[in-house]
Design an enzyme around this catalytic site. Structure first.
Site, mmCIF file in Angstrom:
data_model
loop_
_atom_site.group_PDB
_atom_site.id
_atom_site.type_symbol
_atom_site.label_atom_id
_atom_site.label_comp_id
_atom_site.label_asym_id
_atom_site.label_seq_id
_atom_site.Cartn_x
_atom_site.Cartn_y
_atom_site.Cartn_z
ATOM 1 N N LEU A 49 0.860 -1.170 0.000
ATOM 2 C CA LEU A 49 0.000 0.000 0.000
ATOM 3 C C LEU A 49 0.901 1.226 0.000
ATOM 4 C CD1 LEU A 49 -2.599 -0.964 2.792
ATOM 5 C CD2 LEU A 49 -2.856 -1.222 0.313
ATOM 6 N N ASP A 50 0.493 2.276 -0.704
ATOM 7 C CA ASP A 50 1.268 3.516 -0.672
ATOM 8 C C ASP A 50 1.449 3.958 0.775
ATOM 9 O OD1 ASP A 50 1.161 3.441 -3.414
ATOM 10 O OD2 ASP A 50 -0.372 4.998 -3.598
#
Length: 212
Positions: A49-50
């Site tokens: 995930l960013d």
């Protein structure tokens, strides 16, 4: 660390916003090891995930589990569903977004390309608008592909920037981006059992805009 599930092969936890997914100081594997009380525990990232994005992540606890989960991701057998709050209203209210995406390594941004070329990859997602309030829409997103910044880029390209996105929006939202890893489903790497995990976003703005 909010851990939803763990066994000898895998662990499912909530990644806080601002934390890296990868195994480096302050990253999710290190935080999970601290929560387990074992700084030498095998904890491996299999999907990312960013940094600014929060929500569910599954981490592998053995090399074999990491390999099996990575195989599922490559075969598109690993399901990821997100919730997002966007400015504006998608039209139509549900459908599929399909684009060619390219990456600018200097700006560290993804953009929609007009034609195939070196480094250009197809990006596909399905979406459904769940609610709309005061110029914002709550959208459920199912990723068919997993390109870097895919959701953020595809929605912004259509004039629907995500709330709080400092990279793809110029709107003055305060707080982390409203993009939440809502649900995961995959086959357990040892037993083959299909597992499904779901977690609602925190009760903070802008998610609370849509509470009944």
């Amino acid at each position: 660390m909010d851990i939803l599930y763990q066994d000898k092969q895998i662990l499912v936890a909530v990644k806080p916003a601002g934390v890296l997914s990868t195994d480096e100081p302050g990253g999710m594997p290190e935080l999970v090891r601290a929560a387990l009380g074992d700084e030498n525990a095998c904890v491996r990232t299999v999907h990312r995930l960013d940094r600014v994005v929060s929500g569910l992540m599954v981490l592998a606890r053995t090399p074999q589990a990491a390999s099996k989960l990575s195989e599922q991701i490559r075969a598109h057998d690993f399901g990821k569903t997100y919730l997002a709050v966007v400015h504006g209203a998608p039209e139509p209210g549900a459908g599929t977004m399909r684009d060619l995406l390219a990456r600018d390594p200097n700006e560290r941004k993804t953009y929609v390309a007009q034609k195939p070329g070196k480094g250009v990859q197809e990006a596909v997602l399905d979406y459904e608008t769940l609610a709309a309030e005061r110029g914002l829409s709550l959208v459920k997103i199912y990723l068919q592909t997993g390109r870097t910044h895919q959701i953020r880029c595809q929605f912004s390209h259509r004039g629907l920037p995500l709330w709080g996105d400092k990279k793809y929006s110029t709107l003055p939202d305060n707080g982390f981006i409203a993009l939440w890893s809502h649900a995961l489903h995959f086959a357990h790497p040892e037993t083959g059992e299909i597992l499904f995990f779901e977690k609602e976003p925190p009760a903070v703005a802008p998610w609370t805009e849509f509470e009944a």
